[in-house]
Scaffold this active site. Sequence first.
Site, PDB file in Angstrom:
ATOM      1  N   GLY D 148      -2.670   2.109  15.864  1.00 18.30           N
ATOM      2  CA  GLY D 148      -3.808   2.520  16.678  1.00 18.30           C
ATOM      3  C   GLY D 148      -4.294   3.904  16.266  1.00 18.30           C
ATOM      4  O   GLY D 148      -3.612   4.648  15.559  1.00 18.30           O
ATOM      5  N   CYS D 149      -5.489   4.258  16.724  1.00 17.71           N
ATOM      6  CA  CYS D 149      -6.081   5.533  16.305  1.00 17.71           C
ATOM      7  C   CYS D 149      -5.329   6.721  16.909  1.00 17.71           C
ATOM      8  O   CYS D 149      -4.976   7.668  16.197  1.00 17.71           O
ATOM      9  CB  CYS D 149      -7.560   5.571  16.675  1.00 17.71           C
ATOM     10  SG  CYS D 149      -7.946   5.059  18.365  1.00 17.71           S
ATOM     11  N   TYR D 150      -5.073   6.694  18.210  1.00 18.25           N
ATOM     12  CA  TYR D 150      -4.329   7.792  18.830  1.00 18.25           C
ATOM     13  C   TYR D 150      -2.916   7.923  18.247  1.00 18.25           C
ATOM     14  O   TYR D 150      -2.479   9.034  17.932  1.00 18.25           O
ATOM     15  CB  TYR D 150      -4.244   7.608  20.350  1.00 18.25           C
ATOM     16  CG  TYR D 150      -5.520   7.899  21.114  1.00 18.25           C
ATOM     17  CD1 TYR D 150      -6.074   9.174  21.131  1.00 18.25           C
ATOM     18  CD2 TYR D 150      -6.151   6.912  21.860  1.00 18.25           C
ATOM     19  CE1 TYR D 150      -7.234   9.447  21.860  1.00 18.25           C
ATOM     20  CE2 TYR D 150      -7.309   7.177  22.594  1.00 18.25           C
ATOM     21  CZ  TYR D 150      -7.842   8.443  22.590  1.00 18.25           C
ATOM     22  OH  TYR D 150      -8.982   8.712  23.320  1.00 18.25           O
ATOM     23  N   ALA D 153      -2.974   9.762  14.760  1.00 18.34           N
ATOM     24  CA  ALA D 153      -3.142  11.218  14.796  1.00 18.34           C
ATOM     25  C   ALA D 153      -1.933  11.894  15.434  1.00 18.34           C
ATOM     26  O   ALA D 153      -1.459  12.933  14.968  1.00 18.34           O
ATOM     27  CB  ALA D 153      -4.416  11.581  15.560  1.00 18.34           C
TER      28      ALA D 153
END
Lengths: 345, 345, 345, 345
Positions: D148-150, D153
């Site tokens: 996932g994106c979160y 990062a």
Amino acid sequence: MKAGIVGANGYSGVELIRLLLNHPQIKIEMLVAHSTSGMEIQSIYPHLGGIVERRLEAFDADELAARTDVVFFATPAGVSKDLLPECLKRGLICIDLSGDFRLKNPQDYAEWYKKDPADAALLSDAVYGLSELNREQIEGASLLSNPGCYPTATLLGLAPVLKHDMIELNSIIVDGKSGVSGSGKKAVIGNLFGEVNESVKAYKLDHHQHTPEIEQMIEEISGQKTAITFHPHLIPMTRGLLCTTYANLKQGFSTRELLEHYEKFYKKSPFVRIRPLGTWPATKEVLGSNFCDIGLNVDGRTRRLTIVSVIDNVVKGAAGQAVQNLNIIKGWDEQTGLTFTPIYP
Amino acid sequence: MKAGIVGANGYSGVELIRLLLNHPQIKIEMLVAHSTSGMEIQSIYPHLGGIVERRLEAFDADELAARTDVVFFATPAGVSKDLLPECLKRGLICIDLSGDFRLKNPQDYAEWYKKDPADAALLSDAVYGLSELNREQIEGASLLSNPGCYPTATLLGLAPVLKHDMIELNSIIVDGKSGVSGSGKKAVIGNLFGEVNESVKAYKLDHHQHTPEIEQMIEEISGQKTAITFHPHLIPMTRGLLCTTYANLKQGFSTRELLEHYEKFYKKSPFVRIRPLGTWPATKEVLGSNFCDIGLNVDGRTRRLTIVSVIDNVVKGAAGQAVQNLNIIKGWDEQTGLTFTPIYP
Amino acid sequence: MKAGIVGANGYSGVELIRLLLNHPQIKIEMLVAHSTSGMEIQSIYPHLGGIVERRLEAFDADELAARTDVVFFATPAGVSKDLLPECLKRGLICIDLSGDFRLKNPQDYAEWYKKDPADAALLSDAVYGLSELNREQIEGASLLSNPGCYPTATLLGLAPVLKHDMIELNSIIVDGKSGVSGSGKKAVIGNLFGEVNESVKAYKLDHHQHTPEIEQMIEEISGQKTAITFHPHLIPMTRGLLCTTYANLKQGFSTRELLEHYEKFYKKSPFVRIRPLGTWPATKEVLGSNFCDIGLNVDGRTRRLTIVSVIDNVVKGAAGQAVQNLNIIKGWDEQTGLTFTPIYP
Amino acid sequence: MKAGIVGANGYSGVELIRLLLNHPQIKIEMLVAHSTSGMEIQSIYPHLGGIVERRLEAFDADELAARTDVVFFATPAGVSKDLLPECLKRGLICIDLSGDFRLKNPQDYAEWYKKDPADAALLSDAVYGLSELNREQIEGASLLSNPGCYPTATLLGLAPVLKHDMIELNSIIVDGKSGVSGSGKKAVIGNLFGEVNESVKAYKLDHHQHTPEIEQMIEEISGQKTAITFHPHLIPMTRGLLCTTYANLKQGFSTRELLEHYEKFYKKSPFVRIRPLGTWPATKEVLGSNFCDIGLNVDGRTRRLTIVSVIDNVVKGAAGQAVQNLNIIKGWDEQTGLTFTPIYP
């Protein structure tokens, strides 16, 4: 005086709430919504928490007649033509913010809105509420049709030269730029942040339903039928509308002469502000207010006039002008409840 | 082939860096800046970290001649007219992205730019790099003047009807809409986020320096002198430029006929895309790419043609077209290093 | 009562104008500016055209004393510490919106603001105007130091748990998110639209001057010294500020229990609105208003409390709270002139 | 090598198209969509006109097996768990961009996604594609679950201190800020421009489905189970994601020491860039690229570490990492087809 708002859960509806809360003569009594009736308005719009906490009700003309004196219809096209007559016959003042009662010719409505038109007799009775131009007809009206956002900015910009036959009618081009709230609170792909942000586009070229509304009013003011070019553009902002209107002058007026003419024309219109020579308005400079600001430019080389007019599409282009019209209907000061200073920055 | 960029610390400068990094025939050899010389480019633009880490140097024509083959000038108006001749006489290919070499008549430059013009002989030698229209002159050129952003979008939109004498020249109106990067990286109040966001405004009505550039090229294409109306507007977005151009048709062409004409006109131009009937482009649809997308509309009622053309002002309106022109100068495929797909959303 | 505004040409200055125009007890009498004195305010801010048309004057304490009763200082850091004492000694009520009188310890100011501090006696006299917490001290004050935007949102969010010793002080982390107007109307690269738009960044980690202000007030409320982590972020919007504040609870309270505690704590504070369980505020929901909206969340797994508090940084975070404080000083209803409904959308 | 994209009409789908067009080893062979199958992709996404003009097809595992070698699933949660196994058993390399194969424990999926989980054996087989951390497992994988994106990062920011046991696990707080494209192309009220613009809000506090994904990976790296606090916020921008991650250090490291540690940790990871002391990244500085930029700050007073990490959520947070993983699977250079310079401004 008590007011009802039909379509209270849309953007024009909540803006009417904001404005009427500030109006000394009006009390909001009934909020009507279709899809969300039964819900509390503050659960949908938390910004109203502690200010207006009230349940949305289903439409009921008897109930509206029993509890209110004036009803605002902030509904999508095709709704008020059926609901408004029920309120009108019960003696309520009806102010329609949709396009249902704007076009005098029922066939125009059928053609541009692709829906069945309202009753022809009512269309004939309806007063077109471009406040600055129609004050006399508006006084005492019971069926008020509030203008569209683009027509408001365009016609306030054109009226001074139209009334005095200063431009060639067949040269009128209106290049409109609007924030996305103009199309209401609709969950469609085209209005998503990811689609609108960092982009500008033209849409509905020659097919926007505000075209016949502008043309009808040009004819009424000038006495002549004409076809205009009107092309709207979607701008990545929430509120605000700017129309750049082009027309060829019949004579060689200077910008300065025209600015004086406009100043004079609007000297009794507190919501129209004419900009000094060499300056033109930005939409941000009217944000949240009922002003229409106008700047002019004449190109001596082409004898072409450019009119730049800006409004907050949700205020002067919708809810604000509706309240202004109610003020005129009731004989109150036109600015009652509408003295908002634009929010800047 | 080795390239130098003068004005590497501006928005067009860093965009040239992005594009040239992707170019198989070019190596970036020298980055020149005035106010920030001595600094590392990646300390000003951290997005270049690990990609281009190089010290900005002061302008030095001998150094450029010794180390590079081509120099791009991405400088503000009034700079390249003094610096570029020094590089030109040392045998370098010079590509100027500013307005200094665009206007053939030195007095026009003095009048519209309010600065002293470049040497008249050089103005005469300079090739105007509207790639799609001037390919033959561009081939082998050593002084290339890259077009302005508004002229690029406007002229690509108008060329097919200008070349075939299909419109009334004195009816041309260009309503421009641009993102804020068009005015470069300047710390001025008018470009602050708090001023630009949630607002649209017209600016420089009849005084924008791109006006004579458009008119000069209209004359070159059509063989006739004319005065146009050109009004730019500032839109709350970073990149993107849309021109809505209005003109009266001499004959009753349909939109479909004109679309075919445009398709044919641009069939050898890979960066011009013509939109299908009834659709018009959004600036977002060319973001980051060198495309110019064009949509058309003819209003049968008024016989008026509307051309909607969009570009990324930093690419096709500046750095991208500059690279495209270098490709043409060197006889490489026009698309070399420029096959970026637009970024969406 | 007559008011003067020093720094009337900044963003907080024009917001004070907007708010005071709506205040029944106040008349704006004098607008003071440094760099733009002599200009008409409406030529800088056309949105004020027809509303406030008045020349900006140079600072003159005698003139202010002769013509006004209260002076607002909406000046950058380091200005009011010199000018305000001149007005104070002439008997004027002084309300300072800058940071010059917020920190009790002069050395803290020197360290965090990198400027010479105000006179220590005045620092001691100054009342910190976090309206909801300091009403008693504010009443009758003549030197009022208006809180910073981040401290306002943070401290209103923390106060209920601080006062009742419910959290571990050394666990406080404040993650701030602010629109760009918070840094005022300054022509700097970092505030350009092209830099701010489509981006979010952290800035001044552990170095923001609001850090000691928050810590000083935490100590005052809790009786204990503590060091917090405060990291602000710049968000691509003009107005609005959201603080997400994290702290470990000393006991296992539920979200519901804490919401009740907050409701009770703020039951006499009309500008603080507590959000229902499972919902949290958006900055848009307070835009243009003096509200501070607060939502809570307790994570049972970690016994960690999250407080989400939002304000309009230019209203409750600056001009609005300044007017609220004047209301309290004078014993007027706290909401006088401040009953703006948030603008939505 | 030929690729199919299932869910080609979503934002991750079109981004995969943009990236794969730039990949020297891949040819896009089949675009699959559900609701829009039968339509031309360029009629939905005109930015692809002239680049990829291809009909969207219905899902058909046999067809995919016959025509392609690798299939990307850019589908909403709950889709690929049913479709992907059909492709896997036909011998295709399957790369899933949704959350369906990320959580090893089927009950976690049921709890956080509120849907039936994928087959437990497949969950066990799926390789979690956080490229920089899992290169060895990824090589040769046939079922790749893209993060996932979160989590991307957050975990790239935390990994260097997790691996070396430098922080107190129970002190981790992740404050996420994401542009709206993270939630895909869904026509919902909450994603409308009028709702998102000029606003920031927290959402799904303690309920975001990326929470267990982050926790699972923290456990895998550190060997210890822990519960984190993860609160995402919606930012008014299209692309970009920034995580501010807070954690208490076990020992008194300085920022400088940690920066060196991070530089060393990622020295073979070309897509991770560590920012110099005293600077932190902005999301704009990675726009359109596959970079993850990281800045650090240690507050000596509280011994608290802050990690600021940014990605383009559609690239490194979705399509870009998927291509990076394919490169690793196939043993190609990790950067193949991904050397995009960020677009600035």
